[in-house]
Design a protein around this motif. Structure first.
Motif, PDB file in Angstrom:
ATOM      1  N   ARG A 181       0.472  -1.088   0.247  1.00 10.28           N
ATOM      2  CA  ARG A 181       0.004   0.122   0.045  1.00 10.28           C
ATOM      3  C   ARG A 181       1.007   1.266  -0.095  1.00 10.28           C
ATOM      4  NH1 ARG A 181      -3.073   0.577   5.229  1.00 10.28           N
ATOM      5  NH2 ARG A 181      -0.949   1.871   6.062  1.00 10.28           N
ATOM      6  N   GLU A 182       0.429   2.129  -0.819  1.00 13.57           N
ATOM      7  CA  GLU A 182       1.577   3.302  -1.057  1.00 13.57           C
ATOM      8  C   GLU A 182       0.984   4.396   0.459  1.00 13.57           C
ATOM      9  OE1 GLU A 182       2.387   4.709  -4.921  1.00 13.57           O
ATOM     10  OE2 GLU A 182       3.017   3.268  -5.694  1.00 13.57           O
ATOM     11  N   ASP A 183       1.688   4.315   1.268  1.00 14.95           N
ATOM     12  CA  ASP A 183       0.639   6.088   1.873  1.00 14.95           C
ATOM     13  C   ASP A 183       1.426   7.070   2.250  1.00 14.95           C
ATOM     14  OD1 ASP A 183       0.067   3.793   4.531  1.00 14.95           O
ATOM     15  OD2 ASP A 183       1.648   3.022   4.110  1.00 14.95           O
ATOM     16  N   THR A 184       2.715   7.239   1.322  1.00 14.49           N
ATOM     17  CA  THR A 184       2.248   9.132   0.982  1.00 14.49           C
ATOM     18  C   THR A 184       3.601   8.756  -0.527  1.00 14.49           C
ATOM     19  OG1 THR A 184       5.083   8.769   1.925  1.00 14.49           O
ATOM     20  CG2 THR A 184       2.675   9.511   3.300  1.00 14.49           C
ATOM     21  N   VAL A 197       0.238   7.550  25.821  1.00  9.55           N
ATOM     22  CA  VAL A 197      -0.117   9.135  24.840  1.00  9.55           C
ATOM     23  C   VAL A 197       1.016   8.820  24.159  1.00  9.55           C
ATOM     24  CG1 VAL A 197       0.713  11.760  25.717  1.00  9.55           C
ATOM     25  CG2 VAL A 197      -0.716  10.937  27.079  1.00  9.55           C
ATOM     26  N   ILE A 198       0.704   8.536  23.162  1.00  9.20           N
ATOM     27  CA  ILE A 198       1.354   8.392  21.441  1.00  9.20           C
ATOM     28  C   ILE A 198       2.053   9.675  21.175  1.00  9.20           C
ATOM     29  CG2 ILE A 198       1.707   7.033  19.668  1.00  9.20           C
ATOM     30  CD1 ILE A 198      -0.736   5.636  20.697  1.00  9.20           C
ATOM     31  N   VAL A 199       3.165  10.017  20.981  1.00  4.47           N
ATOM     32  CA  VAL A 199       3.855  10.767  19.690  1.00  4.47           C
ATOM     33  C   VAL A 199       4.250  11.055  18.792  1.00  4.47           C
ATOM     34  CG1 VAL A 199       5.064  13.470  20.453  1.00  4.47           C
ATOM     35  CG2 VAL A 199       3.563  12.406  22.443  1.00  4.47           C
ATOM     36  N   ALA A 200       4.517  11.298  17.856  1.00  3.54           N
ATOM     37  CA  ALA A 200       4.620  10.626  16.766  1.00  3.54           C
ATOM     38  C   ALA A 200       5.670  11.489  15.693  1.00  3.54           C
ATOM     39  CB  ALA A 200       4.206   9.603  15.728  1.00  3.54           C
ATOM     40  N   GLY A 201       6.250  11.470  15.425  1.00  5.84           N
ATOM     41  CA  GLY A 201       6.911  12.253  13.695  1.00  5.84           C
ATOM     42  C   GLY A 201       7.590  12.258  13.258  1.00  5.84           C
ATOM     43  N   GLY A 202       7.273  11.924  11.429  1.00  8.02           N
ATOM     44  CA  GLY A 202       7.452  11.792  10.256  1.00  8.02           C
ATOM     45  C   GLY A 202       6.809  10.000  10.194  1.00  8.02           C
ATOM     46  N   ILE A 203       8.411   9.376  10.042  1.00  5.83           N
ATOM     47  CA  ILE A 203       8.325   7.772  10.246  1.00  5.83           C
ATOM     48  C   ILE A 203       7.902   7.145  10.981  1.00  5.83           C
ATOM     49  CG2 ILE A 203      10.506   7.536   9.609  1.00  5.83           C
ATOM     50  CD1 ILE A 203       7.966   5.604   7.721  1.00  5.83           C
ATOM     51  N   PRO A 212       1.025  18.444   4.814  1.00  2.34           N
ATOM     52  CA  PRO A 212       0.182  17.141   4.858  1.00  2.34           C
ATOM     53  C   PRO A 212       0.129  16.256   3.710  1.00  2.34           C
ATOM     54  CG  PRO A 212      -0.642  20.193   4.207  1.00  2.34           C
ATOM     55  CD  PRO A 212       0.877  19.301   4.100  1.00  2.34           C
ATOM     56  N   ASP A 213       0.720  16.574   3.023  1.00  5.67           N
ATOM     57  CA  ASP A 213       1.122  14.825   1.117  1.00  5.67           C
ATOM     58  C   ASP A 213       2.261  14.012   2.531  1.00  5.67           C
ATOM     59  OD1 ASP A 213      -0.770  15.800   0.044  1.00  5.67           O
ATOM     60  OD2 ASP A 213       1.388  16.420  -1.313  1.00  5.67           O
ATOM     61  N   ASP A 214       3.064  14.051   3.416  1.00  4.23           N
ATOM     62  CA  ASP A 214       3.592  13.510   3.813  1.00  4.23           C
ATOM     63  C   ASP A 214       2.786  12.654   5.649  1.00  4.23           C
ATOM     64  OD1 ASP A 214       6.186  14.295   2.497  1.00  4.23           O
ATOM     65  OD2 ASP A 214       6.407  15.668   3.408  1.00  4.23           O
ATOM     66  N   LEU A 215       1.761  12.959   5.067  1.00  4.92           N
ATOM     67  CA  LEU A 215       1.274  12.641   6.672  1.00  4.92           C
ATOM     68  C   LEU A 215       1.013  10.528   6.587  1.00  4.92           C
ATOM     69  CD1 LEU A 215      -0.308  12.602   9.534  1.00  4.92           C
ATOM     70  CD2 LEU A 215      -2.202  13.473   8.248  1.00  4.92           C
ATOM     71  N   LEU A 216       1.444   9.937   7.012  1.00  2.72           N
ATOM     72  CA  LEU A 216       1.373   8.923   7.468  1.00  2.72           C
ATOM     73  C   LEU A 216      -0.652   8.121   7.629  1.00  2.72           C
ATOM     74  CD1 LEU A 216       4.142   7.063   9.315  1.00  2.72           C
ATOM     75  CD2 LEU A 216       3.501   7.115   6.513  1.00  2.72           C
ATOM     76  N   VAL A 229       1.051  20.141  10.960  1.00  2.00           N
ATOM     77  CA  VAL A 229       2.562  20.290   9.878  1.00  2.00           C
ATOM     78  C   VAL A 229       3.284  20.789   9.758  1.00  2.00           C
ATOM     79  CG1 VAL A 229       1.204  18.823   8.503  1.00  2.00           C
ATOM     80  CG2 VAL A 229       1.188  20.789   7.817  1.00  2.00           C
ATOM     81  N   ASP A 230       4.882  20.893   9.449  1.00  2.00           N
ATOM     82  CA  ASP A 230       5.693  21.952   9.671  1.00  2.00           C
ATOM     83  C   ASP A 230       5.489  22.721   8.432  1.00  2.00           C
ATOM     84  OD1 ASP A 230       7.532  20.195  11.237  1.00  2.00           O
ATOM     85  OD2 ASP A 230       8.505  19.461   9.729  1.00  2.00           O
ATOM     86  N   ARG A 231       4.855  22.506   7.502  1.00  2.00           N
ATOM     87  CA  ARG A 231       4.837  23.512   5.882  1.00  2.00           C
ATOM     88  C   ARG A 231       3.403  22.706   5.729  1.00  2.00           C
ATOM     89  NH1 ARG A 231      10.052  21.433   5.180  1.00  2.00           N
ATOM     90  NH2 ARG A 231       8.722  20.478   2.924  1.00  2.00           N
ATOM     91  N   ALA A 232       2.550  24.058   5.911  1.00  2.00           N
ATOM     92  CA  ALA A 232       1.148  23.726   4.962  1.00  2.00           C
ATOM     93  C   ALA A 232       1.265  23.770   3.532  1.00  2.00           C
ATOM     94  CB  ALA A 232       0.592  24.322   5.529  1.00  2.00           C
ATOM     95  N   ASP A 233       0.304  24.035   2.809  1.00  2.00           N
ATOM     96  CA  ASP A 233      -0.500  24.379   1.628  1.00  2.00           C
ATOM     97  C   ASP A 233      -1.239  25.054   2.010  1.00  2.00           C
ATOM     98  OD1 ASP A 233      -2.452  22.219   1.081  1.00  2.00           O
ATOM     99  OD2 ASP A 233      -0.971  21.192   0.877  1.00  2.00           O
ATOM    100  N   THR A 234      -2.693  25.537   0.885  1.00  2.00           N
ATOM    101  CA  THR A 234      -3.361  26.424   1.321  1.00  2.00           C
ATOM    102  C   THR A 234      -4.674  25.546   1.560  1.00  2.00           C
ATOM    103  OG1 THR A 234      -3.717  26.235  -1.485  1.00  2.00           O
ATOM    104  CG2 THR A 234      -2.757  28.367  -0.505  1.00  2.00           C
ATOM    105  N   GLY A 235      -4.816  24.372   1.033  1.00  2.00           N
ATOM    106  CA  GLY A 235      -5.936  23.372   1.307  1.00  2.00           C
ATOM    107  C   GLY A 235      -5.935  23.132   2.825  1.00  2.00           C
ATOM    108  N   TRP A 236      -5.128  23.288   3.225  1.00  2.00           N
ATOM    109  CA  TRP A 236      -4.967  22.975   4.806  1.00  2.00           C
ATOM    110  C   TRP A 236      -5.141  23.663   5.991  1.00  2.00           C
ATOM    111  CZ3 TRP A 236      -3.326  18.079   7.484  1.00  2.00           C
ATOM    112  CH2 TRP A 236      -3.312  18.155   8.806  1.00  2.00           C
TER     113      TRP A 236
END
Ligand SMILES: Cc1cc2nc3c(=O)[nH]c(=O)nc-3n(C[C@H](O)[C@H](O)[C@H](O)COP(=O)(O)OP(=O)(O)OC[C@H]3O[C@@H](n4cnc5c(N)ncnc54)[C@H](O)[C@@H]3O)c2cc1C
Ligand code: FES
Length: 295
Positions: A31-34, A133-139, A170-174, A193-200
């Protein structure tokens, strides 16, 4: 011929484990997640050369892309541990170099080498009766997915399940679809997210900024943290500053590995061999070590 000695003995059970030798598992789904991350589902061969024991959440396998190399990758799901062995495994991996790129490209039907299980687990069940309490960064969300799934599989045993996720964009969100499903199942999910686009329309900034609004009950919480070293340090320090005891903050350490089994010393971090004494370590032990740079 008398027939004596011709009776067939039953086929010998393969050895329980051979940690130095990969067993060939088949990719049954991809499954392609990102754009750079996939979740592969692997199944035990019909006639395994040896048995790979069941994995616990937080443990990792050494996965081989044949002809390219071998890398440590955590289990990201609960898999199928029928009979105490790893009949089915799930791994989520990001393509960053030669080996992970080859594994990322593996299609259903292809074979991947599996050694393991290696390392310590998240020990989720020891958090029974408390908030998770679960805190996740990226992968880092990949190894933590198994914490969410373990807690949801026995929902009444736990208090609140709070999941705080940071992604680059937003596109890197797993696991975007699963995050929605977990929300419906009562997991309190917050994403930044660190950087957002206009849709976020969600939060922008560091994952540590999600801690205060989560209104945690520090005296009754167990924290599970995974991401880049610097993210884990800032997060664990922030959780400790809010009153979660450091021994109840668990982090998953990442170091370069070769054998995965405590033999080669490649993954040494102070007094720890991360493949054997980690990757999951209490922050009471990990805090000082995480300030040591890898050579
Ligand atoms: C215990 C453990 C569990 C792990 N679990 C997972 C997992 O579940 N999913 C997953 O995708 N990865 C996981 N990793 C990381 C994974 O092992 C590495 O990404 C992999 O070893 C890289 O090998 P490579 O040959 O593809 O790239 P390399 O050729 O080794 O690296 C290529 C480039 O990528 C950089 N790089 C290496 N690792 C990372 C990284 N993690 N993030 C960003 N850049 C990196 C290197 O510095 C280099 O510049 C885990 C690591 C450990 C130690
Ligand atoms: S990778 Fe060999 S001792 Fe840890």
């Amino acid at each position: 011929m008398t027939g004596q000695g011709t009776a067939r003995s039953p086929p010998a059970e393969p050895a329980a484990t051979a940690p130095a030798v990969p067993c060939f598992y088949r990719v049954i789904s991809r499954r392609e997640d990102t754009s750079d991350t996939v979740t592969l589902e692997l199944t035990e061969p019909a006639r395994p050369s040896h048995l790979i024991p069941a994995f616990a959440p937080g443990q990792f396998a050494m996965l081989t892309a044949f002809g390219v190399g071998e890398v440590p990758i955590s289990v990201s799901g609960l898999g199928d541990n029928g009979g105490g062995r790893a009949r089915r495994l799930e791994h989520t991996l990001r393509a960053v170099g030669a080996v992970t790129r080859a594994l990322h490209a593996a299609q259903p039907g292809s074979l991947i080498g599996v050694r393991g299980p290696f390392g310590t687990s998240w020990d989720v069940t020891s958090a029974a009766g408390r908030d998770i309490v679960i805190v996740a960064g990226g992968i880092g969300l990949a190894p933590l997915r198994s914490v969410v799934l373990t807690a949801l599989a026995d929902r009444p045993s736990y208090g609140r399940i709070v999941l705080l996720v940071g992604a680059r964009t937003p596109d890197d969100l797993l696991y975007a679809g699963e995050l929605e499903r977990w929300r419906r199942d009562g997991v309190e999910v917050a994403v930044t997210v660190d950087r957002a686009d206009t849709g976020w329309s969600g939060a922008v900034g560091l994952v540590t900024a999600l801690i205060e609004p989560a209104r945690l009950a520090p005296g009754n919480s167990v924290a599970f943290v995974c991401g880049p070293d610097i993210m884990m340090r800032f997060t664990a320090d922030a959780l400790a500053a809010r009153g979660i005891p450091v021994h109840r903050i668990r982090v998953s350490l990442e170091r370069n590995m070769r054998c995965g089994a405590g033999w080669c010393g490649h993954c040494q971090l102070g007094p720890l061999l991360v493949c054997r004494d980690g990757p999951v370590v209490g922050y009471d032990r990990a805090a000082a070590l995480m300030r040591v740079r890898e050579l």
